[in-house]
Design an enzyme around this catalytic site. Structure first.
Site, mmCIF file in Angstrom:
data_model
loop_
_atom_site.group_PDB
_atom_site.id
_atom_site.type_symbol
_atom_site.label_atom_id
_atom_site.label_comp_id
_atom_site.label_asym_id
_atom_site.label_seq_id
_atom_site.Cartn_x
_atom_site.Cartn_y
_atom_site.Cartn_z
ATOM 1 C CD GLU A 120 -2.220 -0.940 3.084
ATOM 2 O OE1 GLU A 120 -1.924 -0.024 3.741
ATOM 3 O OE2 GLU A 120 -3.017 -2.027 3.366
ATOM 4 C CE LYS A 122 5.027 5.415 6.951
ATOM 5 N NZ LYS A 122 4.727 6.895 7.117
ATOM 6 C CG ASP A 124 3.902 12.757 4.806
ATOM 7 O OD1 ASP A 124 4.041 12.278 5.921
ATOM 8 O OD2 ASP A 124 4.745 13.706 4.260
ATOM 9 C CE1 TYR A 231 -3.498 2.918 9.167
ATOM 10 C CE2 TYR A 231 -3.267 4.665 7.937
ATOM 11 C CZ TYR A 231 -3.183 3.984 9.089
ATOM 12 O OH TYR A 231 -2.692 4.982 10.051
ATOM 13 C CE LYS A 318 9.110 7.448 5.627
ATOM 14 N NZ LYS A 318 9.656 7.893 6.897
ATOM 15 C CB CYS A 409 23.729 42.372 10.285
ATOM 16 S SG CYS A 409 21.835 42.117 10.067
ATOM 17 C CB CYS A 412 20.718 45.815 12.413
ATOM 18 S SG CYS A 412 22.245 44.622 13.080
ATOM 19 C CB CYS A 427 23.459 39.561 12.760
ATOM 20 S SG CYS A 427 23.034 41.468 13.716
ATOM 21 C CB CYS A 433 19.694 42.776 14.873
ATOM 22 S SG CYS A 433 19.389 42.191 13.286
HETATM 23 S S1 IVH Z 1 -0.527 0.590 8.869
HETATM 24 C C1 IVH Z 1 0.599 -1.523 12.630
HETATM 25 N N1 IVH Z 1 -0.582 1.526 6.303
HETATM 26 O O1 IVH Z 1 2.177 5.636 8.808
HETATM 27 C C2 IVH Z 1 0.388 -0.740 11.256
HETATM 28 N N2 IVH Z 1 0.267 3.124 8.060
HETATM 29 O O2 IVH Z 1 4.642 4.851 10.903
HETATM 30 C C3 IVH Z 1 0.063 0.781 11.467
HETATM 31 N N3 IVH Z 1 0.490 5.441 7.393
HETATM 32 O O3 IVH Z 1 0.768 5.804 11.819
HETATM 33 C C4 IVH Z 1 -0.180 1.465 10.416
HETATM 34 N N4 IVH Z 1 -0.197 4.892 5.332
HETATM 35 O O4 IVH Z 1 -0.055 7.112 10.290
HETATM 36 C C5 IVH Z 1 -0.475 1.768 7.642
HETATM 37 N N5 IVH Z 1 -1.071 2.343 4.297
HETATM 38 C C6 IVH Z 1 -0.804 2.678 5.460
HETATM 39 C C7 IVH Z 1 -0.165 3.970 5.986
HETATM 40 C C8 IVH Z 1 0.085 4.123 7.221
HETATM 41 C C9 IVH Z 1 0.135 5.846 6.355
HETATM 42 C C10 IVH Z 1 1.163 6.081 8.719
HETATM 43 C C11 IVH Z 1 0.203 5.724 9.892
HETATM 44 C C12 IVH Z 1 0.918 5.203 10.909
HETATM 45 C C13 IVH Z 1 2.303 5.517 10.388
HETATM 46 C C14 IVH Z 1 3.127 4.374 10.767
#
Ligand code: IVH
Length: 674
Positions: A120, A122, A124, A231, A318, A409, A412, A427, A433
């Site tokens: 899935e 992730k 943000d 999720y 990541k 600076c 100032c 500065c 300043c």
């Molecule tokens: S699963 C035990 N799935 O990432 C599993 N988390 O570092 C818990 N997040 O607190 C989370 N997309 O805020 C899961 N597809 C996804 C996600 C996701 C974003 C975030 C979530 C979680 C953090 C974990």
């Protein structure tokens, strides 16, 4: 009763339930959001119909039926909510090797050659727990510390993606988990609004989403266009499905938005999916910062369990920070809160990581020279999460000219200092300043610090430029009649600002310490200092040695804090704040504060009979006392055990209070510590 009659009754009951739900929603739109979606006449007609049908049904009417309540009771803001199942976080991987290791561990534990994963994106944003009872949303809570979060129900209800009621067969208690986030479009619109109203723009969509979800006023949340993706699930997950893929299908059927997922049964496939998504991420319309790999079968997840508050069955892989190419049109020098003068590249605007970027930091003159950044050069720029955009490297020599490093600076005119061993230039003007003063003020009022709403950049600039504010303390003694004459500041804005400032007169000690803007003291260190010392007085008295006893505080931070609290100008500002009625709340318990040893410097010497040195130290600290290694004029009490030597002599010479172990035990008993 025949079949027919029972069927009618079931229909009637369904109709009553549906009307109650509908009216609850309209109550919320009307009372909480101030934005009714139907006319008063339509509302009244529905309410009358409900009352009539409740009578026909002839069953006791529940207290929370709209016929029995007036308006929508707002949920108690940010009240603690314990999650039914803790909300864990994810272990991170930054390299392919870490993913390979993860897969190997999983297969080892499961005793199989291959494992099936669901992949899935992730998102943000920030995690939220939605608790449904019998299909009705009863509350929404933030993740908090993973076990207990904060109630944000009114705000969550303002998010269109979050259903209030789930259709069909639902477990009696269901905790739906997912991410609240802000799309790039909503983010751009919000920042346009913020800027047009002289408010601080948000640094990125995630901060904006977090700020919007924790609004005291749900009407503001409603305007901000937040979104949600489901999720996972806590309580009730097992009743819905036996795998992650099946769970997401059920959640989608309930009406939750769910992201596209992919399935993989070997690590090579995981990595292939990762590379594909890395290229697709910028086209999504919202920020994702990686992929999540989850072992698909719940039975396997249970066997894998968790370590250190992260499941062993999931991994966040990541993405590297996104990089784009653009051109440097100029280099300007910005003076920060601590006087550091930072080179900033002015860029031809580009989009990176979902935001428009027209400036990027070059960090300091050394970095700028090392990277050979020249005017007009093409450069690579990156933005990683919270961090402000930075210039990564030069791609050509542009017009060939290197930017000049200032010797005075730019704000100032005070001379620039370059300390040995430090990359930054500074500065020397201090708070005289204007730039440093403005930065300190902006920091002081910022959300994480004193959180004064309505005091934006423009107003700060003007207050400083007109000479009305010379330190943060002056904010509490503003000449309001003068402000009233300013354009763009109506009576309402002024009243709001006064109220906002008044609300900050009793900040938590940790906010206050953070707000002071001490070098090297971020929010985390400020909290540690506040928790350790408990009161501003104790913190002001602490020497470098005492400061270093605070978890996470090393020699550099301790020296910086000590220098700050011994600098006469800073002490004068703190005194002025107090004189204007600003008193940070103490954080130790009342019992500790009342104790005669609280805040006292204690030295233990000689050998104790009933306590080990370590026990005595811990128990004294628990009372708020500071236990020191050596005797000095600042020592309040010396506890002398058997065979006390030179420390005892010194204490006698200095005429300090000396007590024996018996007295120490009595004090500890008094505190109920025994
Ligand atoms: S699963 C035990 N799935 O990432 C599993 N988390 O570092 C818990 N997040 O607190 C989370 N997309 O805020 C899961 N597809 C996804 C996600 C996701 C974003 C975030 C979530 C979680 C953090 C974990």
């Amino acid at each position: 009763m025949g079949h027919r009659a029972r069927g009618d009754e079931a229909d009637l009951r369904r109709r009553v339930m549906a009307l109650r739900e509908e009216l609850r929603r309209h109550n919320y739109y009307y009372y909480v959001l101030d934005r009714p979606r139907i006319s008063d006449a339509e509302y009244d007609a529905k309410l009358r119909e409900l009352a009539r049908l409740e009578q026909v049904l002839g069953e006791p009417v529940p207290e929370d039926s709209p016929t029995q309540t007036v308006g929508a009771p707002p949920s108690e803001k940010f009240a603690p909510r314990r999650h039914g199942v803790p909300m864990l976080s994810l272990a991170n991987a930054f390299s392919e090797q870490e993913v390979i290791d993860f897969d190997r561990r999983v297969c080892e534990v499961l005793g199989r050659a291959h494992c099936r994963y669901l992949v899935e994106p992730k998102i943000d944003g920030l995690a939220i727990n939605l608790r449904y009872e019998h299909g009705h949303l009863v509350y929404a809570a933030t993740r908090g510390d993973g076990r207990v979060g904060e109630d944000v129900s009114d705000n969550a209800r303002a998010i269109d993606d979050i259903p209030w009621d789930l259709p069909g067969d639902v477990p009696p208690v269901l905790e739906v988990r997912g991410e609240v986030y802000m799309s790039h479009a909503a983010f751009a619109a919000l920042n346009r609004w913020q800027q047009a109203h002289g408010e601080r723009p948000f640094a990125n969509p995630r901060n904006a989403a977090a700020g919007s979800l924790r609004q005291l006023d749900a009407r503001i949340t409603a305007r901000r266009g937040l979104s949600f993706f489901a999720y996972g699930a806590g309580l009730g997950a097992r009743q819905l499905a036996d795998s992650q893929a099946a769970l997401l299908r059920r959640l989608r059927a309930f009406g939750f938005p769910v992201q596209t997922t992919e399935s993989a049964d070997n690590v090579a496939k995981l990595l292939r999916i990762y590379r594909e998504w890395r290229g697709k991420r910028s086209a999504l319309g919202y920020d994702i910062d990686g992929l999540v790999y989850k072992v698909n079968a719940f039975a396997d997840q249970e066997r894998l369990g968790e370590v250190a508050r992260s499941p062993r069955w999931a991994l966040a892989h990541k993405f590297p920070a996104e990089e784009v190419t653009t051109r440097v049109t100029d280099v300007i020098w910005q003076v920060g809160r601590t006087g550091a003068i930072t080179p900033v590249a002015v860029l031809e605007p580009v989009r990176v990581g979902g935001v428009q970027v027209s400036r990027a930091t070059l960090h300091n003159p050394d970095e700028m020279r090392r990277k050979e950044i020249r005017l007009g050069a093409r450069v690579s720029v990156r933005r990683a999460g919270d961090v402000i955009p930075e210039v990564v490297c030069a791609l050509d020599a542009g017009e060939g000219r290197l930017p000049e490093v200032p010797t005075s600076c730019p704000v100032c005119g005070a001379h620039v200092i370059h300390q040995e061993g430090e990359a930054a230039i500074r500065c020397s003007g201090g708070l005289s300043c204007a730039a440093q003063l403005k930065e300190s003020l902006a920091h002081f009022v910022s959300r994480e610090a004193m959180d004064v709403e309505g005091l934006g950049r423009k107003l700060i600039d003007r207050l400083v430029d007109e000479g009305m504010v010379h330190s943060v303390a002056d904010l509490y003694a503003l000449d309001w009649s003068r402000l009233a004459a300013w354009e763009g500041l109506g009576a309402k804005k002024i009243a709001n600002l006064r109220a906002a400032l008044a609300r900050t007169r009793q900040p938590s000690l940790s906010r206050f310490v953070y707000a002071l803007g001490i070098r090297h003291v971020g929010a985390v260190t400020a909290r540690a200092l506040a928790e350790h010392f408990g009161s501003l007085e104790a913190l002001l008295r602490a020497d470098v040695e005492a400061l270093q006893q605070v978890p996470g505080v090393g020699p550099e931070v301790a020296a910086s804090v000590h220098a700050f609290f011994t600098e006469p100008h800073n002490l004068a500002v703190i005194d002025a704040l107090r004189a204007h009625g600003v008193h940070p709340r103490e954080t130790v318990s009342r019992r500790q504060r009342a104790h005669p040893l609280a805040g006292k410097n204690v030295v233990l010497t000689g050998s104790l009979e009933r306590l080990t040195r370590r026990e005595a130290t811990e128990r004294l600290r628990a009372l708020g006392a500071q236990v020191r290694a050596s005797v000095s004029a600042k020592t309040d009490v010396v506890v002398a055990g058997a065979k006390a030597g030179s420390k005892l002599h010194k204490a006698q010479e200095l005429g300090l209070r000396i007590v024996d172990e018996q007295q120490l035990l009595r004090w500890l008993e008094e505190a109920g510590e025994d």
